[in-house]
Design an enzyme around this catalytic site. Sequence first.
Site, PDB file in Angstrom:
ATOM      1  CD  GLU A  38       9.217 -10.719 -72.200  1.00  0.00           C
ATOM      2  OE1 GLU A  38       9.758 -10.185 -72.418  1.00  0.00           O
ATOM      3  OE2 GLU A  38       8.264 -11.192 -71.103  1.00  0.00           O
ATOM      4  CD  GLU A  40       8.492  -4.259 -69.149  1.00  0.00           C
ATOM      5  OE1 GLU A  40       9.391  -5.414 -68.653  1.00  0.00           O
ATOM      6  OE2 GLU A  40       7.623  -4.001 -69.873  1.00  0.00           O
TER       7      GLU A  40
END
Length: 160
Positions: A17, A26
Amino acid sequence: LPDGTKDQRVVDIIISEWMGYFLLRESMLDSLVRARDTFLKPTSGLMMPSHATMMIAPIVDEEERKHQQNDYAAGMEDWKEFAETTSNLYGVDMSVLESNFDREQKEYYVLSSRWAELPTSCLLAECAVVKELDMHVCTVEDARGVGLSVGEDEGNGAPF
């Protein structure tokens, strides 16, 4: 693996994930690609998720816009009370900081991205695909930028 150790491509499945806001925020794709290239069996290994699609669409959410404006106004009202109290109690003029505080509040309350689950009624137009990634073969370079062309008439970019 220690330096000089040969790749150990013995992993059957990588489940991750790794996606951040707008898929790449990110910056975890780099780590995932390195793990895949180092550990995943090259012909039979599976990546989960196996594909990723980045889409964009114009939206409207008047309720959220009003909420952001109210939060910003409340922050500025708090500032005014603080500045007035500081001036009355301590004789300190805080006005030199007001424009910076105002800018900071706008950036936080009005201009920052937010995660929200929106109903389809908020969409103003159909989604446009910005980038697609096949996790079995994509490279770190594939994730650099999104290649969105705004305002092109030839239909090569997104329609907005």
